[in-house]
Motif scaffolding. Structure first.
Motif, PDB file in Angstrom:
ATOM      1  N   ILE A 275      -6.819  -7.376 -16.035  1.00 41.09           N
ATOM      2  CA  ILE A 275      -6.695  -6.681 -14.752  1.00 41.09           C
ATOM      3  C   ILE A 275      -6.589  -5.180 -14.966  1.00 41.09           C
ATOM      4  O   ILE A 275      -5.768  -4.706 -15.759  1.00 41.09           O
ATOM      5  CB  ILE A 275      -5.469  -7.199 -13.977  1.00 41.09           C
ATOM      6  N   ASP A 276      -7.418  -4.425 -14.263  1.00 38.78           N
ATOM      7  CA  ASP A 276      -7.372  -2.965 -14.277  1.00 38.78           C
ATOM      8  C   ASP A 276      -6.730  -2.481 -12.976  1.00 38.78           C
ATOM      9  O   ASP A 276      -7.355  -2.521 -11.912  1.00 38.78           O
ATOM     10  CB  ASP A 276      -8.779  -2.390 -14.410  1.00 38.78           C
ATOM     11  N   PRO A 277      -5.470  -2.039 -13.013  1.00 40.70           N
ATOM     12  CA  PRO A 277      -4.780  -1.630 -11.778  1.00 40.70           C
ATOM     13  C   PRO A 277      -5.485  -0.483 -11.052  1.00 40.70           C
ATOM     14  O   PRO A 277      -5.374  -0.361  -9.830  1.00 40.70           O
ATOM     15  CB  PRO A 277      -3.403  -1.182 -12.278  1.00 40.70           C
ATOM     16  N   GLY A 278      -6.242   0.356 -11.776  1.00 41.51           N
ATOM     17  CA  GLY A 278      -6.905   1.491 -11.148  1.00 41.51           C
ATOM     18  C   GLY A 278      -8.002   1.106 -10.183  1.00 41.51           C
ATOM     19  O   GLY A 278      -8.383   1.907  -9.311  1.00 41.51           O
ATOM     20  N   ASP A 279      -8.542  -0.110 -10.318  1.00 41.86           N
ATOM     21  CA  ASP A 279      -9.623  -0.541  -9.429  1.00 41.86           C
ATOM     22  C   ASP A 279      -9.116  -1.139  -8.120  1.00 41.86           C
ATOM     23  O   ASP A 279      -9.903  -1.371  -7.197  1.00 41.86           O
ATOM     24  CB  ASP A 279     -10.482  -1.600 -10.142  1.00 41.86           C
ATOM     25  N   LEU A 280      -7.822  -1.411  -8.055  1.00 39.84           N
ATOM     26  CA  LEU A 280      -7.301  -2.169  -6.913  1.00 39.84           C
ATOM     27  C   LEU A 280      -7.255  -1.389  -5.593  1.00 39.84           C
ATOM     28  O   LEU A 280      -7.534  -1.964  -4.535  1.00 39.84           O
ATOM     29  CB  LEU A 280      -5.905  -2.706  -7.251  1.00 39.84           C
ATOM     30  N   PRO A 281      -6.912  -0.082  -5.569  1.00 37.64           N
ATOM     31  CA  PRO A 281      -6.815   0.613  -4.275  1.00 37.64           C
ATOM     32  C   PRO A 281      -8.103   0.598  -3.460  1.00 37.64           C
ATOM     33  O   PRO A 281      -8.057   0.584  -2.221  1.00 37.64           O
ATOM     34  CB  PRO A 281      -6.421   2.039  -4.679  1.00 37.64           C
ATOM     35  N   TRP A 285      -7.634  -3.252   1.482  1.00 38.50           N
ATOM     36  CA  TRP A 285      -7.644  -3.902   2.790  1.00 38.50           C
ATOM     37  C   TRP A 285      -8.379  -5.233   2.788  1.00 38.50           C
ATOM     38  O   TRP A 285      -7.889  -6.214   3.377  1.00 38.50           O
ATOM     39  CB  TRP A 285      -8.214  -2.949   3.844  1.00 38.50           C
ATOM     40  N   PRO A 286      -9.542  -5.357   2.137  1.00 36.24           N
ATOM     41  CA  PRO A 286     -10.155  -6.686   2.029  1.00 36.24           C
ATOM     42  C   PRO A 286      -9.261  -7.698   1.309  1.00 36.24           C
ATOM     43  O   PRO A 286      -9.219  -8.869   1.683  1.00 36.24           O
ATOM     44  CB  PRO A 286     -11.446  -6.418   1.237  1.00 36.24           C
ATOM     45  N   VAL A 287      -8.535  -7.249   0.286  1.00 35.15           N
ATOM     46  CA  VAL A 287      -7.632  -8.144  -0.450  1.00 35.15           C
ATOM     47  C   VAL A 287      -6.522  -8.647   0.476  1.00 35.15           C
ATOM     48  O   VAL A 287      -6.215  -9.841   0.514  1.00 35.15           O
ATOM     49  CB  VAL A 287      -7.036  -7.427  -1.677  1.00 35.15           C
ATOM     50  N   LEU A 288      -5.905  -7.739   1.226  1.00 30.25           N
ATOM     51  CA  LEU A 288      -4.822  -8.139   2.132  1.00 30.25           C
ATOM     52  C   LEU A 288      -5.322  -9.092   3.211  1.00 30.25           C
ATOM     53  O   LEU A 288      -4.638 -10.062   3.572  1.00 30.25           O
ATOM     54  CB  LEU A 288      -4.195  -6.899   2.769  1.00 30.25           C
ATOM     55  N   SER A 347     -15.437  -7.583  -8.586  1.00 29.94           N
ATOM     56  CA  SER A 347     -14.480  -7.754  -9.688  1.00 29.94           C
ATOM     57  C   SER A 347     -13.090  -7.225  -9.356  1.00 29.94           C
ATOM     58  O   SER A 347     -12.095  -7.954  -9.509  1.00 29.94           O
ATOM     59  CB  SER A 347     -15.017  -7.099 -10.963  1.00 29.94           C
ATOM     60  N   PRO A 348     -12.957  -5.970  -8.871  1.00 31.95           N
ATOM     61  CA  PRO A 348     -11.605  -5.519  -8.508  1.00 31.95           C
ATOM     62  C   PRO A 348     -11.023  -6.292  -7.324  1.00 31.95           C
ATOM     63  O   PRO A 348      -9.808  -6.504  -7.264  1.00 31.95           O
ATOM     64  CB  PRO A 348     -11.799  -4.041  -8.159  1.00 31.95           C
ATOM     65  N   PHE A 349     -11.881  -6.719  -6.389  1.00 30.14           N
ATOM     66  CA  PHE A 349     -11.385  -7.515  -5.271  1.00 30.14           C
ATOM     67  C   PHE A 349     -10.765  -8.818  -5.784  1.00 30.14           C
ATOM     68  O   PHE A 349      -9.650  -9.189  -5.398  1.00 30.14           O
ATOM     69  CB  PHE A 349     -12.507  -7.842  -4.294  1.00 30.14           C
TER      70      PHE A 349
END
Length: 394
Positions: A275-281, A285-288, A347-349
């Motif tokens: 997991i790369d935390p930098g890709d998450l922001p 909103w799609p993740v939530l 991938s980040p999603f």
């Protein structure tokens, strides 16, 4: 590898003091010491732990098979199929609709249908063990839904691969699906009719020989399963199902316990490394939205399963919260999507979605009595299930 074990142990001990479950802490250890997080990097290449991680998943599902006796399949096969089919219809259908709503593409929507639709067998197993719910009445339907999901998983991967690769051969996809189904059928027949022979082969009073025998059988069949397009974990599950019904079943259950715990921790640690935390922001909103949709669909699936099995509100809440976790199958799909050159946001999603549910699922399952208070259902059917909220003694 030693650093991975120690890091997981230290974080789990600290988290245990404030009542946090071990699964997200093992994952957090992988994130903090992985190549994508500033500071000290324990492993620059997550693939260094790939085989140990696979062994952890195999042992988790092997243990699950030991607990899931053949009598449960013989007496509850129809109900299991109905509950599992309903769960898939709700979650895979919602995932497909969500994928199209995002507008990332048809292939991407098909990937998201699998990501949102299939529970993590490894995390679900760990939750059941950590909360001491293996013997609960609703655990059988939970395990049954996982079995149905794994059968669907094998066929889904076989059908999805030619679509992602751009192949136009429907016959090749049907052949792959037929091979997977045929091998699953062979394992099922062996579990149903070969228990006596398998029991004789495993019969030994020497614990050392027994450990080598069952470990070799589980890993070998897992590897062969993968060759036939069946998830290695489901192959290990079927071996556990066979051995759990033999005279050595109780001894095997006791002997595999420390192996399951040790390599299961490595599985979740290795998941964190990827997991790369930098890709998450960028996909927050799609993740939530996907997490909210999954929670809603799991409550609906829990209500449906409870209706099939005539469970009360607490058992319904246990089913709904335990099956929320997403994990290894989603990561497989993320890898396939990246190799096929699909939308780079996938991938980040998937990483963010899986991580968030990996944290929420154990917390929600441990506090399922909160959900039970607002669910419809007969409280008297729950019996003494309030006692299950206490973790099993180690």
């Amino acid at each position: 590898m030693g650093g991975a074990f120690l890091a997981a142990a230290v974080l789990a001990r600290l988290g245990g003091r404030i009542g946090l479950p071990t699964i997200p802490l093992f994952i957090l250890a992988g994130i903090l010491l992985g190549p994508h997080t500033p500071g000290y990097t324990l492993l620059s290449n997550p693939h260094d732990l790939e085989m140990l991680s696979a062994l952890g998943l195999v042992l988790l599902l092997f243990y699950l098979g030991l607990e899931f006796h053949m009598d449960d399949l013989r007496t509850g096969g129809r109900k299991m199929a109905v509950a599992g089919g309903t769960y898939l219809a709700l979650n895979v259908g919602a995932g497909l609709a969500f994928g199209f709503a995002l507008g990332w593409g048809t292939s991407e929507a098909l990937v998201l249908a699998g990501v949102l639709g299939i529970s993590s067998s490894a995390i679900v197993t760990k939750i059941l063990v950590d909360l001491g719910r293996i013997g609960n009445p609703e655990t059988r339907p939970i395990l049954g839904i996982i079995v149905v999901e794994d059968v669907f998983l094998a066929l889904y991967l076989a059908a999805l691969q030619p679509i992602l690769s751009g192949a136009d051969s429907l016959s090749a996809a049907l052949i792959d699906g037929g091979k997977a189904f045929g091998f699953l059928l062979l394992l099922a027949l062996a579990a149903r009719f070969g228990t006596r022979i398998i029991g004789k082969l495993m019969n030994t009073k020497d614990d050392e020989l027994l450990v080598i025998s069952f470990l070799g059988a589980a890993v070998f069949v897992a590897g062969v399963s993968e060759m036939f397009g069946v998830a290695d974990a489901i192959g290990a599950f079927m071996v556990g199902l066979m051995l759990g019904s033999t005279s050595a079943g109780d001894r095997i259950l006791k002997l595999v316990h420390p192996l399951r715990d040790a390599f299961g921790a490595i599985f979740f640690f290795a998941f964190g490394l990827s997991i790369d935390p930098g890709d998450l922001p960028s996909v927050l909103w799609p993740v939530l939205a996907a997490v909210a949709l999954t929670l809603a669909m799991n409550v609906a699936a829990g209500l449906a399963a409870a209706r099939v099995y005539s469970f009360g509100a607490q058992a319904t809440a246990n089913i709904a919260t335990t099956l929320v976790a997403r994990g290894e199958f989603a990561l497989i799909l993320a890898t396939m999507a990246a190799a096929a050159g699909l939308d780079e946001r996938l991938s980040p999603f998937i990483a963010g979605y899986v991580l968030l549910l990996a944290v929420l699922a154990p917390l929600a399952a441990g506090r399922s009595h909160w959900l039970a208070r607002i669910l419809p259902g007969d409280r008297e059917k729950d019996g003494n299930q309030d006692q299950e909220q206490m973790p099993a003694p180690v």
